[in-house]
Design an enzyme around this catalytic site. Sequence first.
Site, PDB file in Angstrom:
ATOM      1  N   LYS A  22      36.246  54.565  40.374  1.00  0.00           N
ATOM      2  CA  LYS A  22      36.399  54.498  41.924  1.00  0.00           C
ATOM      3  C   LYS A  22      37.430  53.603  42.491  1.00  0.00           C
ATOM      4  CE  LYS A  22      33.526  51.747  44.043  1.00  0.00           C
ATOM      5  NZ  LYS A  22      34.129  50.837  45.211  1.00  0.00           N
ATOM      6  N   ASN A  23      37.589  52.246  41.604  1.00  0.00           N
ATOM      7  CA  ASN A  23      38.413  51.424  42.414  1.00  0.00           C
ATOM      8  C   ASN A  23      40.071  51.546  42.026  1.00  0.00           C
ATOM      9  OD1 ASN A  23      36.248  50.351  43.852  1.00  0.00           O
ATOM     10  ND2 ASN A  23      36.175  48.552  42.450  1.00  0.00           N
ATOM     11  N   CYS A 117      30.575  41.801  54.432  1.00  0.00           N
ATOM     12  CA  CYS A 117      29.638  42.706  54.035  1.00  0.00           C
ATOM     13  C   CYS A 117      28.417  42.208  53.342  1.00  0.00           C
ATOM     14  CB  CYS A 117      30.273  43.952  53.256  1.00  0.00           C
ATOM     15  SG  CYS A 117      30.747  43.312  51.689  1.00  0.00           S
ATOM     16  N   ARG A 122      34.823  38.418  52.936  1.00  0.00           N
ATOM     17  CA  ARG A 122      35.925  39.400  52.309  1.00  0.00           C
ATOM     18  C   ARG A 122      37.224  39.288  53.390  1.00  0.00           C
ATOM     19  NH1 ARG A 122      33.618  44.342  49.540  1.00  0.00           N
ATOM     20  NH2 ARG A 122      35.470  43.816  48.389  1.00  0.00           N
ATOM     21  N   LEU A 126      45.411  37.205  52.853  1.00  0.00           N
ATOM     22  CA  LEU A 126      46.562  37.235  51.646  1.00  0.00           C
ATOM     23  C   LEU A 126      47.497  38.539  51.757  1.00  0.00           C
ATOM     24  CD1 LEU A 126      44.413  35.750  48.793  1.00  0.00           C
ATOM     25  CD2 LEU A 126      46.527  34.837  49.833  1.00  0.00           C
ATOM     26  N   ASP A 308      31.728  42.783  39.517  1.00  0.00           N
ATOM     27  CA  ASP A 308      30.934  43.968  39.619  1.00  0.00           C
ATOM     28  C   ASP A 308      30.038  44.184  38.679  1.00  0.00           C
ATOM     29  OD1 ASP A 308      32.525  44.285  42.063  1.00  0.00           O
ATOM     30  OD2 ASP A 308      33.872  45.777  41.149  1.00  0.00           O
ATOM     31  N   ILE A 330      33.756  34.782  41.935  1.00  0.00           N
ATOM     32  CA  ILE A 330      34.624  35.737  43.007  1.00  0.00           C
ATOM     33  C   ILE A 330      34.087  35.784  44.255  1.00  0.00           C
ATOM     34  CG2 ILE A 330      35.795  37.955  43.211  1.00  0.00           C
ATOM     35  CD1 ILE A 330      36.823  36.505  40.682  1.00  0.00           C
ATOM     36  N   ARG A 400      27.786  55.340  46.663  1.00  0.00           N
ATOM     37  CA  ARG A 400      29.135  55.305  46.918  1.00  0.00           C
ATOM     38  C   ARG A 400      29.917  55.066  45.692  1.00  0.00           C
ATOM     39  NH1 ARG A 400      29.642  50.249  50.169  1.00  0.00           N
ATOM     40  NH2 ARG A 400      31.749  50.738  49.686  1.00  0.00           N
TER      41      ARG A 400
HETATM   42  N1  EPU Z   1      40.351  36.723  49.196  1.00  0.00           N
HETATM   43  C1  EPU Z   1      40.810  35.742  50.138  1.00  0.00           C
HETATM   44  N2  EPU Z   1      41.629  36.333  51.098  1.00  0.00           N
HETATM   45  C2  EPU Z   1      42.157  37.669  51.091  1.00  0.00           C
HETATM   46  C3  EPU Z   1      41.440  38.566  50.119  1.00  0.00           C
HETATM   47  C4  EPU Z   1      40.626  38.152  49.283  1.00  0.00           C
HETATM   48  O1  EPU Z   1      40.387  34.724  50.018  1.00  0.00           O
HETATM   49  O2  EPU Z   1      43.075  38.006  51.759  1.00  0.00           O
HETATM   50  C5  EPU Z   1      39.271  36.460  48.211  1.00  0.00           C
HETATM   51  C6  EPU Z   1      37.852  37.064  48.418  1.00  0.00           C
HETATM   52  O3  EPU Z   1      36.893  36.630  49.433  1.00  0.00           O
HETATM   53  C7  EPU Z   1      37.077  37.066  46.843  1.00  0.00           C
HETATM   54  C8  EPU Z   1      38.455  37.136  46.063  1.00  0.00           C
HETATM   55  O4  EPU Z   1      39.549  36.934  47.103  1.00  0.00           O
HETATM   56  O5  EPU Z   1      36.611  35.710  46.904  1.00  0.00           O
HETATM   57  C9  EPU Z   1      38.729  38.325  45.500  1.00  0.00           C
HETATM   58  O6  EPU Z   1      38.413  39.374  46.408  1.00  0.00           O
HETATM   59  P1  EPU Z   1      39.451  40.503  46.046  1.00  0.00           P
HETATM   60  O7  EPU Z   1      40.290  40.702  47.398  1.00  0.00           O
HETATM   61  O8  EPU Z   1      40.045  40.587  44.938  1.00  0.00           O
HETATM   62  O9  EPU Z   1      38.535  41.950  46.484  1.00  0.00           O
HETATM   63  P2  EPU Z   1      38.850  43.076  46.743  1.00  0.00           P
HETATM   64  O10 EPU Z   1      40.251  43.630  46.419  1.00  0.00           O
HETATM   65  O11 EPU Z   1      38.564  43.133  48.294  1.00  0.00           O
HETATM   66  C10 EPU Z   1      38.074  44.586  44.892  1.00  0.00           C
HETATM   67  C11 EPU Z   1      36.896  45.720  44.416  1.00  0.00           C
HETATM   68  C12 EPU Z   1      35.668  45.109  44.577  1.00  0.00           C
HETATM   69  C13 EPU Z   1      35.608  43.888  43.634  1.00  0.00           C
HETATM   70  C14 EPU Z   1      36.911  42.969  43.683  1.00  0.00           C
HETATM   71  C15 EPU Z   1      36.792  42.012  42.603  1.00  0.00           C
HETATM   72  C16 EPU Z   1      38.045  47.798  45.271  1.00  0.00           C
HETATM   73  C17 EPU Z   1      37.903  48.909  46.412  1.00  0.00           C
HETATM   74  N3  EPU Z   1      37.061  46.653  45.314  1.00  0.00           N
HETATM   75  O12 EPU Z   1      37.757  44.188  46.212  1.00  0.00           O
HETATM   76  O13 EPU Z   1      34.847  46.047  44.203  1.00  0.00           O
HETATM   77  O14 EPU Z   1      34.526  43.532  43.510  1.00  0.00           O
HETATM   78  O15 EPU Z   1      37.738  43.690  43.981  1.00  0.00           O
HETATM   79  O16 EPU Z   1      37.062  42.350  41.602  1.00  0.00           O
HETATM   80  O17 EPU Z   1      38.600  47.721  44.363  1.00  0.00           O
HETATM   81  C18 EPU Z   1      32.633  47.317  44.008  1.00  0.00           C
HETATM   82  O18 EPU Z   1      33.177  48.108  43.527  1.00  0.00           O
HETATM   83  O19 EPU Z   1      31.534  47.129  43.994  1.00  0.00           O
HETATM   84  C19 EPU Z   1      33.545  46.187  44.564  1.00  0.00           C
HETATM   85  C20 EPU Z   1      33.036  45.319  45.387  1.00  0.00           C
END
Ligand code: EPU
Length: 421
Positions: A22-23, A117, A122, A126, A308, A330, A400
């Site tokens: 999915k991701n 969420c 979230r 960045l 995850d 995380i 989902r």
């Molecule tokens: N973060 C920041 N600033 C930003 C972005 C992120 O501080 O601008 C922080 C977040 O708050 C968190 C950490 O960085 O503490 C990591 O977040 P990341 O941005 O890597 O998460 P994401 O890209 O939004 C994806 C997956 C998530 C998975 C995370 C971590 C997708 C669609 N989602 O989210 O998947 O948990 O990476 O590996 O790829 C799931 O599938 O259930 C899911 C939540």
Amino acid sequence: MDCFVITGGNRLRGQVTIKGSKNAALPIMAASILTEGETVLKGVPELADVEHLSFILEKLGVAVMRDEQRNIRLKVEDEMNCLAEYELVRKMRASVCVMGPLLAKRRYARVSLPGGCNIGDRPIGLHLQGMEALGGETELVSGDIHVKAKRLKGAEIFMGGPFGSTVLGTANVMMAACLAEGTTVIESAACEPEVVDLADYLNACGAGITGHGTPRITIEGVKSLHGCEYTVIPDRIESGTFMVAAAITNGDVKLANCRLDHLLAVVDRLRAIGVNVERDGDGAQISSSRHLEPVSVTTQPYPGFPTDLQAQFMALLSLAGGNSIVTEKIFPDRFVHVAELNRMGARLRKEGPTVIVEGVKQLVGAPVMASDLRASAALVMAGLCAKGQTKIARVYHIDRGYEHIEERLTALGADIKRLPE
Ligand code: EPU
């Protein structure tokens, strides 16, 4: 709304084929915005999130269809609309990954700022920092981020945040940089296999990306990208979830289409717990004799243990012979499953971003509530081994991220039914 009713106690046996990730699929689908010509994606799972992104892409002028072979075909037909509105983004945070491609290809994006969420705040600061480094101007207007640029120029961009690098942030900036002038270097880039898969897809479309899979990704901008045929990687989180399902039911299950090389930290923890994991062709064989050792699990960016799978492992460790420690590095608030698992007889005590798991002999069925994708998966795991019946409400969360999970668990011998609530 549907619920699951699970009668626990059956050992899982047999074979399950892991679906595409999915991701990985979601950002790759969004990346099609960058391309001219058709993209044919193989192995995209049939999930609510995929349908939702398809709907958003259609609104953005991308024709999306599932063909007879169940491949997803994407082709940009109209570049006028650059808005991903609140009602759509609110339902799925990953929608934010249309921002980079829209900015690079159409020079403008208006994407609603996703709220928090059930797993935490979230932020996307960045992502925006990256867009600005490439020359994008960002502005927040009525909850929407407007990003525009006359031209994008390659830059050196640092993507590390307080909780490590960002997966979708790296994806967004990498996609935008593909059509920027000159060279972009992303430092502290996310190394997750899903980022690598996106880079491989973009390169197959003509992009100039190197270093993906390491913390320094280099992107040589190109003038245009074409479509291609591409197969997404197997879902490592679905693999890990089925591994836990096998282990928690004292089962013996073969996972086909499973990349063990994407799961080294998970396999390491499973073996420490006492679960047998063997490579078997393109997959893995998982078996357990149900004497589970307590262990420490700390979530980290890849190649560390994935956040995850934290909830599912907590369900498993609930049955270990001693105290385990689970620390979330995380998403420090990702613990909505704790209270629900305790309703099933687990002994979990949360202290900040850590949960102390006191192993118990048996979980007991109870009515519980799903409130986030992976937390719901943990409740299913617990239900599979609990004494008596577990009713899990609101299983749309699990739909989902797991395709027909109840049918696939039933094929392995579980007693799980989907019923209208
Ligand atoms: N973060 C920041 N600033 C930003 C972005 C992120 O501080 O601008 C922080 C977040 O708050 C968190 C950490 O960085 O503490 C990591 O977040 P990341 O941005 O890597 O998460 P994401 O890209 O939004 C994806 C997956 C998530 C998975 C995370 C971590 C997708 C669609 N989602 O989210 O998947 O948990 O990476 O590996 O790829 C799931 O599938 O259930 C899911 C939540």
